[in-house]
Design a protein around this motif. Structure first.
Motif, PDB file in Angstrom:
ATOM      1  N   VAL A   1       0.846  -1.202   0.000  1.00 23.04           N
ATOM      2  CA  VAL A   1       0.000   0.000   0.000  1.00 23.04           C
ATOM      3  C   VAL A   1       0.874   1.242   0.000  1.00 23.04           C
ATOM      4  CG1 VAL A   1      -1.605   1.354   1.395  1.00 23.04           C
ATOM      5  CG2 VAL A   1      -2.003  -1.090   1.061  1.00 23.04           C
ATOM      6  N   ILE A   2       1.939   1.221   0.831  1.00 23.49           N
ATOM      7  CA  ILE A   2       2.810   2.391   0.922  1.00 23.49           C
ATOM      8  C   ILE A   2       3.541   2.607  -0.404  1.00 23.49           C
ATOM      9  CG2 ILE A   2       4.897   3.281   2.041  1.00 23.49           C
ATOM     10  CD1 ILE A   2       3.788   2.136   4.653  1.00 23.49           C
ATOM     11  N   ALA A   3       4.019   1.512  -1.003  1.00 17.77           N
ATOM     12  CA  ALA A   3       4.660   1.645  -2.321  1.00 17.77           C
ATOM     13  C   ALA A   3       3.668   2.249  -3.314  1.00 17.77           C
ATOM     14  CB  ALA A   3       5.144   0.286  -2.810  1.00 17.77           C
ATOM     15  N   LEU A   4       2.415   1.796  -3.247  1.00 22.10           N
ATOM     16  CA  LEU A   4       1.393   2.288  -4.181  1.00 22.10           C
ATOM     17  C   LEU A   4       1.151   3.787  -4.007  1.00 22.10           C
ATOM     18  CD1 LEU A   4      -0.764   1.457  -6.287  1.00 22.10           C
ATOM     19  CD2 LEU A   4      -2.368   1.214  -4.391  1.00 22.10           C
ATOM     20  N   ILE A   5       1.072   4.249  -2.745  1.00 22.88           N
ATOM     21  CA  ILE A   5       0.809   5.686  -2.589  1.00 22.88           C
ATOM     22  C   ILE A   5       2.006   6.512  -3.054  1.00 22.88           C
ATOM     23  CG2 ILE A   5      -0.931   5.516  -0.768  1.00 22.88           C
ATOM     24  CD1 ILE A   5       1.311   6.297   1.180  1.00 22.88           C
ATOM     25  N   PHE A   6       3.216   5.970  -2.925  1.00 28.25           N
ATOM     26  CA  PHE A   6       4.364   6.708  -3.450  1.00 28.25           C
ATOM     27  C   PHE A   6       4.333   6.738  -4.977  1.00 28.25           C
ATOM     28  CE2 PHE A   6       6.131   6.889   0.736  1.00 28.25           C
ATOM     29  CZ  PHE A   6       6.917   8.026   0.693  1.00 28.25           C
ATOM     30  N   ILE A   7       3.875   5.629  -5.579  1.00 24.99           N
ATOM     31  CA  ILE A   7       3.752   5.612  -7.051  1.00 24.99           C
ATOM     32  C   ILE A   7       2.727   6.645  -7.496  1.00 24.99           C
ATOM     33  CG2 ILE A   7       2.913   4.255  -9.009  1.00 24.99           C
ATOM     34  CD1 ILE A   7       4.101   1.785  -7.621  1.00 24.99           C
ATOM     35  N   ILE A   8       1.555   6.643  -6.848  1.00 22.74           N
ATOM     36  CA  ILE A   8       0.492   7.572  -7.258  1.00 22.74           C
ATOM     37  C   ILE A   8       0.905   9.013  -6.974  1.00 22.74           C
ATOM     38  CG2 ILE A   8      -1.899   8.286  -6.858  1.00 22.74           C
ATOM     39  CD1 ILE A   8      -2.520   5.392  -6.091  1.00 22.74           C
ATOM     40  N   GLY A   9       1.409   9.247  -5.759  1.00 22.16           N
ATOM     41  CA  GLY A   9       1.790  10.615  -5.380  1.00 22.16           C
ATOM     42  C   GLY A   9       2.862  11.169  -6.293  1.00 22.16           C
ATOM     43  N   SER A  10       3.884  10.366  -6.589  1.00 24.92           N
ATOM     44  CA  SER A  10       4.978  10.845  -7.420  1.00 24.92           C
ATOM     45  C   SER A  10       4.524  11.080  -8.858  1.00 24.92           C
ATOM     46  CB  SER A  10       6.134   9.843  -7.413  1.00 24.92           C
ATOM     47  OG  SER A  10       6.553   9.608  -6.107  1.00 24.92           O
ATOM     48  N   SER A  11       3.637  10.204  -9.354  1.00 23.68           N
ATOM     49  CA  SER A  11       3.162  10.383 -10.737  1.00 23.68           C
ATOM     50  C   SER A  11       2.338  11.661 -10.855  1.00 23.68           C
ATOM     51  CB  SER A  11       2.293   9.199 -11.179  1.00 23.68           C
ATOM     52  OG  SER A  11       2.918   8.003 -10.837  1.00 23.68           O
ATOM     53  N   LEU A  12       1.456  11.888  -9.852  1.00 23.58           N
ATOM     54  CA  LEU A  12       0.659  13.122  -9.900  1.00 23.58           C
ATOM     55  C   LEU A  12       1.566  14.338  -9.771  1.00 23.58           C
ATOM     56  CD1 LEU A  12      -2.378  12.117  -7.661  1.00 23.58           C
ATOM     57  CD2 LEU A  12      -2.363  12.408 -10.136  1.00 23.58           C
ATOM     58  N   GLY A  13       2.570  14.220  -8.900  1.00 18.52           N
ATOM     59  CA  GLY A  13       3.539  15.301  -8.756  1.00 18.52           C
ATOM     60  C   GLY A  13       4.272  15.541 -10.065  1.00 18.52           C
ATOM     61  N   ALA A  14       4.570  14.451 -10.786  1.00 17.58           N
ATOM     62  CA  ALA A  14       5.262  14.570 -12.073  1.00 17.58           C
ATOM     63  C   ALA A  14       4.414  15.359 -13.068  1.00 17.58           C
ATOM     64  CB  ALA A  14       5.583  13.192 -12.632  1.00 17.58           C
ATOM     65  N   VAL A  15       3.101  15.064 -13.077  1.00 22.71           N
ATOM     66  CA  VAL A  15       2.212  15.822 -13.964  1.00 22.71           C
ATOM     67  C   VAL A  15       2.224  17.293 -13.557  1.00 22.71           C
ATOM     68  CG1 VAL A  15      -0.178  16.095 -14.734  1.00 22.71           C
ATOM     69  CG2 VAL A  15       0.779  13.811 -14.436  1.00 22.71           C
ATOM     70  N   GLY A  16       2.176  17.536 -12.232  1.00 22.23           N
ATOM     71  CA  GLY A  16       2.240  18.915 -11.743  1.00 22.23           C
ATOM     72  C   GLY A  16       3.530  19.596 -12.174  1.00 22.23           C
ATOM     73  N   GLY A  17       4.651  18.887 -12.067  1.00 23.02           N
ATOM     74  CA  GLY A  17       5.945  19.456 -12.452  1.00 23.02           C
ATOM     75  C   GLY A  17       5.985  19.793 -13.936  1.00 23.02           C
ATOM     76  N   LEU A  18       5.420  18.900 -14.763  1.00 25.05           N
ATOM     77  CA  LEU A  18       5.389  19.175 -16.212  1.00 25.05           C
ATOM     78  C   LEU A  18       4.510  20.386 -16.507  1.00 25.05           C
ATOM     79  CD1 LEU A  18       5.185  15.573 -17.679  1.00 25.05           C
ATOM     80  CD2 LEU A  18       7.094  17.150 -17.795  1.00 25.05           C
ATOM     81  N   PHE A  19       3.396  20.499 -15.764  1.00 24.79           N
ATOM     82  CA  PHE A  19       2.525  21.671 -15.946  1.00 24.79           C
ATOM     83  C   PHE A  19       3.284  22.952 -15.624  1.00 24.79           C
ATOM     84  CE2 PHE A  19      -1.730  19.287 -15.241  1.00 24.79           C
ATOM     85  CZ  PHE A  19      -1.752  18.965 -16.575  1.00 24.79           C
TER      86      PHE A  19
END
Lengths: 374, 298
Positions: free
Chosen positions: B194-212
């Motif tokens: 679960v913790i690995a999953l939230i890091f995957i989701i959080g980092s991916s969303l952050g990545a989209v934010g960074g690209l924006f």
């Protein structure tokens, strides 16, 4: 283990040996923003100083002494600049080249003055030469000269009716904007808004939205290129039709890159760019620079600083002494020295004399075309 | 009125970027009760990774397919970095006092920030103009294509995340873990996954934010993560940290608050007011707008 001990001993010996060699060199400090938003310019200054030092050393140095360059990164912040000043003085430099921003030059000034270290900076804020420090030499032209030129150009030449003046909070930008606003009003021009943005905050749309409601026909931005490019892009995005004029610190290739397709049609006010400098000494130095670093100097500012350094070394050679007080006395009122950016001469307060401005229009391919030459 | 609507549009655009980044903070806090201070720098790193993918992998192609590929590849790369971050900096400290993990987070933040500086250099890098400069003028209110894309894509991602957490089995595992990790483990949930999953989701969303951030503002610097991280952190607290819809709401509200303060009061004071807002929330409603008041377990 044994090898480690030998290495340790060797290191200790070599550390002890260093000061003995260093005593025979002329230490030149570079205080410049090597990192941070203005890193592009800071590295340009550092590269230029190192190239000039190399060239002078190859010819036998200054009065027989080789130049040793010591660089301190002031990150473009006043706090780091003050620390740099102490650090460079402790390292025994006899002159400091920089910094790029007026804020950093100003924060470091008193330390160099107290230590009797000569300082030359391209900072254009008028306050830099108003303190009576004999150690300070401005290698660019002061804000007041640019402000008078801009005001005259906007009001008399172009006849704009509704002018907006924007700056950030730095010593340089705020000083230039205030001086420009005053000069415009003196000429009977109409400043509809005087706004300030926070440097590096990237989102300038709230300020620009307010400006839009004032319906301006010209915007003069007195800040730095890292904000200017974005400001121009966001101005276009909001559909503000006013002509955009950037002050001298917008004259950097990154302005065009940041503004992207919105850069076209923007104007930049500055002294002539490095690539159009007519002097032979400029052409050969820029050619050497390109050969060594594989790129053009980022802007005129690095070259202005190189001219400041050349003037001080010229002073040392003429007075045949490393006494900074004597060199400073010589520099105040010396015969103009041919420089990369034009003849260099200093007034009694350490201001560089002379100076002519051009207005450049950015073309569709990002290049400049001269719109107006003083 | 058109000034008001224009500020509204500006506020919603930056608000949705804050919200995307805030989700990363809030999800990690929800499960691990840890403020992942490295998240802001992960966002900055993703802008640089995106830029490298554009120049090196995509060969500077600017087609729609290439842009979508950049988003996917960047999100994927950052998800891997997120898992590594959790493995290296946080998992060894899972049983340690909470303060140790916070210090580790601050250390990870510095490592990532300086890592960006070492790899890509201290100079500002310029993001390419991947989205055409198209504007629409609605009676004085100008909306650009990039604003529409940012707003639409952010909303889609947030709704998708909400549905994932509320409607799927993995989502139920995340919710259970955030309530009580030990109980969740007893129910047969693999909390490490679960913790690995939230890091995957959080980092991916952050990545989209960074690209924006890169696409909208163009200029990216190695130290920009701190600023965006701080805003997103405030957004997460405003909405109620640990609460996923709260982070979305907090981000949007903070974006609007910032735009209106800068527009109507003074842009000079926008940051100061933002932090005054943070202090007020912490005094008046420490659990945030959507956060629940939970009695301290004794």
């Amino acid at each position: 283990m044994k090898i480690g001990k030998i290495l340790l001993a060797l290191t200790a010996v070599s550390l002890l040996a260093v000061p003995a060699i260093a005593a025979d060199t002329l230490k030149v400090g570079v205080q410049a923003p090597i990192t941070g938003s203005y890193a592009n310019e800071g590295q340009g200054i550092d590269n230029g100083v190192r190239l000039l030092a190399e060239q002078i050393n190859a010819k036998g140095g200054v009065l027989g002494k080789q130049i040793e360059v010591v660089t301190c990164d002031d990150q473009g912040t006043a706090m780091a600049a003050a620390i740099c000043a102490k650090d460079l003085v402790n390292k025994g430099v006899s002159m400091v080249i920089g910094s790029y921003t007026s804020t950093c030059a100003e924060a470091a000034q008193p330390t160099y003055y107290k230590a009797g270290v000569l300082q030359t900076s391209d900072g254009t804020a008028d306050s830099l030469t108003e303190k009576g420090y004999w150690t300070f030499f401005r290698n660019s032209f002061p804000n007041s000269a640019e402000a008078a030129f801009v005001a005259n150009y906007l009001v008399k030449e172009k006849g704009y009716q509704r002018i907006v003046v924007i700056s950030d909070f730095s010593t340089y930008a705020d000083g230039l904007a205030n001086a420009t606003e005053e000069a415009i009003k003196e000429l009977g021009g109409n400043v509809v808004s005087r706004d300030k943005i926070k440097a590096d905050s990237q989102n300038f749309t709230p300020v620009l939205t307010n400006i839009k409601s004032k319906n301006p026909d010209a915007i003069f931005f007195a800040g730095y290129y890292s904000d200017g490019g974005l400001l121009r892009a966001q101005q276009k995005a909001l559909g503000i039709k006013a002509d955009f004029y950037g002050g001298d610190a917008n004259d950097n290739p990154d302005f065009v890159k940041l503004a992207g397709s919105a850069a076209e049609g923007a104007f930049i006010v500055n002294v002539p760019s490095p690539d159009v400098l007519p002097y032979d000494i400029a052409k050969s130095f820029i050619a050497d620079y390109q050969k060594k670093y594989g790129e053009m100097p980022p802007s005129i500012w690095g070259l202005m600083n190189i001219d400041g350094m050349r003037a001080i070394i010229h002073g040392i050679e003429q007075t045949k002494s490393f006494d900074t007080k004597g060199v400073a006395e010589y520099l105040h009122g010396m015969e103009p020295l041919p420089g990369i950016t034009g003849p260099i001469a200093f007034s009694k307060d350490g201001n560089r004399e002379g100076g002519a401005y051009v207005v450049k229009k950015i073309q569709a391919d990002g290049s400049y075309a001269n719109e107006f030459v003083q | 009125m058109d000034i008001f609507l224009q500020q509204l549009a500006n506020g919603l655009t930056i608000g949705s970027m804050f919200a995307l980044v805030a989700l990363g903070y809030t999800m990690v806090y929800g499960v691990m009760k840890l403020i992942n201070f490295a998240h802001g720098d992960m966002v900055a790193a993703s802008a640089f990774v995106g830029l490298t993918i554009y120049t090196q992998v995509m060969g500077q192609a600017t087609s729609l397919v290439a842009v979508i590929a950049i988003f996917l590849l960047t999100a994927l790369s950052m998800a891997v970095v997120g898992i590594l971050l959790e493995r290296i900096a946080y998992r060894p400290l899972r049983e340690a006092p909470r303060l140790s993990a916070v210090v580790s987070a601050l250390g990870a933040s510095l490592v990532i920030q300086n890592g960006i500086m070492l790899i890509w250099g201290p100079r500002m890098r310029i993001f390419p103009e991947l989205v055409p400069q198209v504007y629409w003028d609605f009676g004085g209110v100008v909306i650009s294509l990039i604003q529409v894309i940012i707003l639409a894509l952010s909303l889609i991602l947030m709704v998708a995340l909400y549905l994932f957490v509320e409607k799927t089995r993995m989502g139920a595992a995340i919710r259970a873990s955030s309530i009580d990790q030990d109980a969740a483990r007893l129910m047969g949930i693999n909390v490490n996954n679960v913790i690995a999953l939230i890091f995957i989701i959080g980092s991916s969303l952050g990545a989209v934010g960074g690209l924006f951030i890169g696409l909208y503002y163009r200029g990216i610097t190695f130290n920009m993560g701190w600023q965006y991280g701080l805003y997103a952190f405030i957004a997460a607290i405003l909405g109620g940290i640990g609460n996923i819809p709260g982070a979305m709401l907090g981000g949007m509200l903070l974006g609007l608050f910032n735009a209106f303060i800068a527009g109507y009061v003074s842009s000079t004071w926008a940051d100061a007011f933002t932090f005054i807002l943070l202090i007020l929330i912490l005094i008046v409603r420490p659990t945030g707008i959507l956060g629940e008041r939970v009695a301290e377990k004794v």
